[in-house]
Design a protein around this motif. Structure first.
Motif, PDB file in Angstrom:
ATOM      1  N   TRP A 110       0.841  -1.195   0.000  1.00 51.37           N
ATOM      2  CA  TRP A 110       0.000   0.000   0.000  1.00 51.37           C
ATOM      3  C   TRP A 110       0.877   1.247   0.000  1.00 51.37           C
ATOM      4  CZ3 TRP A 110      -3.414  -2.436   4.384  1.00 51.37           C
ATOM      5  CH2 TRP A 110      -4.179  -3.488   3.829  1.00 51.37           C
ATOM      6  N   GLY A 111       2.158   1.042  -0.046  1.00 53.67           N
ATOM      7  CA  GLY A 111       3.178   2.069  -0.198  1.00 53.67           C
ATOM      8  C   GLY A 111       4.480   1.357  -0.512  1.00 53.67           C
TER       9      GLY A 111
ATOM     10  N   SER B 162      -4.837   5.022  -0.952  1.00 54.82           N
ATOM     11  CA  SER B 162      -4.754   5.676   0.363  1.00 54.82           C
ATOM     12  C   SER B 162      -5.899   6.659   0.589  1.00 54.82           C
ATOM     13  CB  SER B 162      -3.413   6.400   0.503  1.00 54.82           C
ATOM     14  OG  SER B 162      -3.372   7.570  -0.298  1.00 54.82           O
TER      15      SER B 162
ATOM     16  N   PRO C 148       1.594   3.223   5.622  1.00 54.90           N
ATOM     17  CA  PRO C 148       0.225   3.098   5.117  1.00 54.90           C
ATOM     18  C   PRO C 148      -0.505   1.859   5.626  1.00 54.90           C
ATOM     19  CG  PRO C 148       1.735   3.672   3.337  1.00 54.90           C
ATOM     20  CD  PRO C 148       2.576   3.316   4.526  1.00 54.90           C
TER      21      PRO C 148
ATOM     22  N   ARG D 204      -4.034   2.254   7.562  1.00 56.11           N
ATOM     23  CA  ARG D 204      -5.274   1.654   7.076  1.00 56.11           C
ATOM     24  C   ARG D 204      -5.861   0.679   8.081  1.00 56.11           C
ATOM     25  NH1 ARG D 204      -8.386   1.454   2.934  1.00 56.11           N
ATOM     26  NH2 ARG D 204      -6.975   2.653   1.603  1.00 56.11           N
TER      27      ARG D 204
ATOM     28  N   CYS E 182      -0.949   3.314  -5.285  1.00 52.91           N
ATOM     29  CA  CYS E 182      -0.819   3.423  -3.830  1.00 52.91           C
ATOM     30  C   CYS E 182      -1.426   4.729  -3.324  1.00 52.91           C
ATOM     31  CB  CYS E 182       0.653   3.327  -3.421  1.00 52.91           C
ATOM     32  SG  CYS E 182       1.378   1.682  -3.627  1.00 52.91           S
TER      33      CYS E 182
END
Length: 315
Positions: free
Chosen positions: A156-157, A245, A269, A273, A241
């Motif tokens: 996610w990053g 986000s 991230p 999340r 990504c």
């Protein structure tokens, strides 16, 4: 004679070490890309759709499929476009590339269609690792028909040096405008990581047995290998990504696992999340590296036990 639903594809069972009865098939996506799916149909509780990370391939998750089969679940693993035995998208087959990150969703749809047409046991569940975690999150946001999801070190990053972060996206974007998007991304190599580095100091696993398992696959079947990403892949991955986000977490029960020694994906991230995922939790694995499903036996056992417990709770 009845024609098979899908053409047979190679499955290197001696390297995968999956459960008996495995098979692989060629699938063609709606945009005409040929991908490969591996199927281990043993399991009466349901089917796990397993989304691998960048550079990964069906056979790498053979032992994972055996772990899931022992807990009652069938498994489907995909070779994403541009890796494994799926169509490579550039003349240099070692260069990881995709046109748009959303293209991976076309692969997801082909896999889901295959699972349904083969009559694999339902309900379906989702398991993903690294890049597959970004693809999985987007698929859930699109309403993927699964009951629950497990993420391992989801991308996610993207981890990078602090000084590079402000420049990575503009450099990748400008390279595309200059017609250089098919070039290898800076600070990466077109050599396969497993074959290029030794076990000591690697950032994937602390377990020598699993390292040997992965290295044997790369050594005996080099056609499965992939090197670093193209500038285009970097740009579209960074954009995905960012876009992810900004979106709320989908309403699925979810478990995310992360090693305390993670060095490949950006962990911030993930923490952000999971802190706001209403029906999700984050579990940390002390001392584990990036690939928790490929870690030491105690970590692997915990991972598959907890995944099966989540799936069992949502039949």
């Amino acid at each position: 004679m009845t024609q098979p639903l899908f053409p047979a594809a190679p499955l290197y069972a001696d390297l995968a070490l999956g459960p008996d009865g495995g098979a692989a098939y060629w699938l063609t996506t709606v945009d005409g890309v040929r991908i490969r799916a591996g199927v281990w149909p043993v399991g009466e509780k349901g089917t796990v759709l397993l989304f691998p990370g960048r550079t990964e391939y069906v056979e790498k998750y053979g032992m994972g499929a055996a772990d899931l089969a022992a807990r009652g679940y069938a498994t489907v693993v995909v070779d994403w476009r541009g890796q494994g035995l799926a169509d490579r998208l550039l003349p240099d087959r070692m260069l990881g590339h995709v046109g748009q990150f959303h293209d991976y969703q076309l692969d997801v749809q082909a896999v889901l269609d295959m699972a349904r047409r083969l009559g694999l046991p339902e309900p379906y569940y989702l398991m993903s690792h690294s890049m597959g975690g970004a693809i999985a999150l987007r698929a859930l946001m699109h309403g993927l028909p699964v009951k629950a999801a497990v993420f391992s070190a989801p991308m996610w990053g993207i981890a990078m040096a602090a000084w590079m972060r402000p420049f990575a996206q503009p450099i990748a974007q400008i390279s595309g405008l200059l017609g250089l998007s098919h070039r290898l991304a800076p600070s990466t190599s077109n050599k396969n990581y497993i074959l290029d580095v030794g076990f000591g100091g690697n950032v994937l696993t602390t377990d020598p047995e699993m390292w040997r398992y992965m290295k044997r696959q790369m050594t005996e079947r080099p056609e499965l290998a992939l090197g670093g990403p193209s500038l285009a892949w970097v740009y579209t991955a960074l954009m995905e990504c960012r876009d992810l986000s900004l979106a709320p977490s989908p309403d699925y029960p979810a478990l995310t696992v992360l090693g305390s020694a993670e060095k490949v994906v950006d962990v911030a991230p993930i923490h952000l999340r999971m802190a706001r995922w209403r029906n999700g939790r984050l579990d940390m694995y002390h001392g584990a590296e990036h690939e928790v499903p490929m870690e030491a036996l105690a970590h692997r056992t915990r991972f598959y036990d907890d995944a099966a417990a989540l799936f069992d709770a949502h039949r």
